[in-house]
Design a protein around this motif. Structure first.
Motif, PDB file in Angstrom:
ATOM      1  N   VAL A 186       0.885  -1.158   0.000  1.00  0.00           N
ATOM      2  CA  VAL A 186       0.000   0.000   0.000  1.00  0.00           C
ATOM      3  C   VAL A 186       0.926   1.210   0.000  1.00  0.00           C
ATOM      4  O   VAL A 186       1.694   1.427   0.940  1.00  0.00           O
ATOM      5  CB  VAL A 186      -0.928   0.009   1.233  1.00  0.00           C
ATOM      6  N   TYR A 187       0.887   1.953  -1.096  1.00  0.00           N
ATOM      7  CA  TYR A 187       1.829   3.049  -1.303  1.00  0.00           C
ATOM      8  C   TYR A 187       1.083   4.358  -1.506  1.00  0.00           C
ATOM      9  O   TYR A 187       0.256   4.475  -2.418  1.00  0.00           O
ATOM     10  CB  TYR A 187       2.714   2.749  -2.518  1.00  0.00           C
ATOM     11  N   ARG A 188       1.395   5.327  -0.658  1.00  0.00           N
ATOM     12  CA  ARG A 188       0.827   6.674  -0.779  1.00  0.00           C
ATOM     13  C   ARG A 188       1.978   7.670  -0.914  1.00  0.00           C
ATOM     14  O   ARG A 188       2.669   7.948   0.067  1.00  0.00           O
ATOM     15  CB  ARG A 188      -0.011   7.015   0.448  1.00  0.00           C
ATOM     16  N   PRO A 189       2.188   8.205  -2.101  1.00  0.00           N
ATOM     17  CA  PRO A 189       3.274   9.176  -2.287  1.00  0.00           C
ATOM     18  C   PRO A 189       3.182  10.355  -1.324  1.00  0.00           C
ATOM     19  O   PRO A 189       4.209  10.901  -0.916  1.00  0.00           O
ATOM     20  CB  PRO A 189       3.104   9.635  -3.733  1.00  0.00           C
ATOM     21  N   ALA A 190       1.968  10.729  -0.905  1.00  0.00           N
ATOM     22  CA  ALA A 190       1.796  11.864   0.001  1.00  0.00           C
ATOM     23  C   ALA A 190       2.464  11.632   1.360  1.00  0.00           C
ATOM     24  O   ALA A 190       2.740  12.600   2.078  1.00  0.00           O
ATOM     25  CB  ALA A 190       0.308  12.165   0.195  1.00  0.00           C
ATOM     26  N   ASN A 191       2.752  10.384   1.710  1.00  0.00           N
ATOM     27  CA  ASN A 191       3.443  10.094   2.971  1.00  0.00           C
ATOM     28  C   ASN A 191       4.893  10.541   2.944  1.00  0.00           C
ATOM     29  O   ASN A 191       5.547  10.617   3.981  1.00  0.00           O
ATOM     30  CB  ASN A 191       3.396   8.592   3.295  1.00  0.00           C
ATOM     31  N   GLY A 192       5.419  10.784   1.729  1.00  0.00           N
ATOM     32  CA  GLY A 192       6.796  11.221   1.618  1.00  0.00           C
ATOM     33  C   GLY A 192       7.822  10.115   1.831  1.00  0.00           C
ATOM     34  O   GLY A 192       9.000  10.389   2.036  1.00  0.00           O
ATOM     35  N   LYS A 193       7.387   8.871   1.793  1.00  0.00           N
ATOM     36  CA  LYS A 193       8.290   7.722   1.973  1.00  0.00           C
ATOM     37  C   LYS A 193       8.537   7.075   0.620  1.00  0.00           C
ATOM     38  O   LYS A 193       7.668   7.075  -0.253  1.00  0.00           O
ATOM     39  CB  LYS A 193       7.664   6.690   2.911  1.00  0.00           C
ATOM     40  N   PRO A 194       9.704   6.463   0.459  1.00  0.00           N
ATOM     41  CA  PRO A 194       9.966   5.766  -0.803  1.00  0.00           C
ATOM     42  C   PRO A 194       9.162   4.473  -0.868  1.00  0.00           C
ATOM     43  O   PRO A 194       8.761   3.928   0.168  1.00  0.00           O
ATOM     44  CB  PRO A 194      11.471   5.464  -0.718  1.00  0.00           C
TER      45      PRO A 194
END
Length: 175
Positions: A112-120
């Motif tokens: 589960v990837y959310r670019p808004a989290n700022g994590k790679p």
């Protein structure tokens, strides 16, 4: 028993996604269980309760039982944490175990990837990731071998998981 994992950074929406997937899977007649891994210390017991007092007195395991549910608490007391396989061996028979966390285990995993989290993204370093569910377009360099799913399309995610673990055509399931 089939096993499929969901991994991602804290705040990515893993628990929320599982909350949405579980009713769709159980509505198909599947018996689904969940293992939630955490890196934090936790306690489901409360000081003063009998079970808490038993653990504090040195019990290695305490089973709390009622007519509605039961829970087995095991105190590691410095012993190593069991492996995913050892945890799975404790489950009652079921069709599917969804695992939240355990991102380093060799089981098919949906990130589960959310670019808004700022994590790679996790997928470059974790070969067991077979797909990525995101609320945004995936970054450049996304490998062709990984499946990209819309995080908001839970029906597609359910279908993908069931296909991956070969449960979509299970004879006891109602599709």
């Amino acid at each position: 028993m089939k096993v499929f994992a969901v991994a991602g950074y804290s705040g990515s929406g893993k628990t929320t996604l599982l909350e949405k997937l579980l009713p769709q899977m159980t509505a198909r007649g599947l018996r689904v269980s969940v293992i939630k891994h955490t890196h934090h210390d936790f306690d489901i017991d409360r000081p003063g309760k009998d079970s808490f007092r038993h653990r504090q007195a040195g019990a290695g395991e305490v089973l709390l039982a009622s007519s509605s549910r039961w829970v087995l608490m095991n105190e590691l007391r410095g012993a190593r944490e069991p492996s995913l396989a050892e945890y799975l061996a404790r489950f009652s028979p079921c069709d599917l175990v969804l695992v939240e966390g355990f991102k380093d285990e060799a089981v098919p995993t949906l990130e589960v990837y959310r670019p808004a989290n700022g994590k790679p993204p996790l997928w470059p370093a974790h070969r067991q990731i077979v797909g990525v569910a995101s609320d945004q377009p995936l970054p450049p360099g996304f490998p062709a071998g990984l499946v990209a799913l819309d995080l908001n399309d839970t029906a597609a995610i359910v279908g993908y998981i069931l296909d991956t673990v070969e449960l979509r055509g299970a004879s006891h399931a109602v599709f």
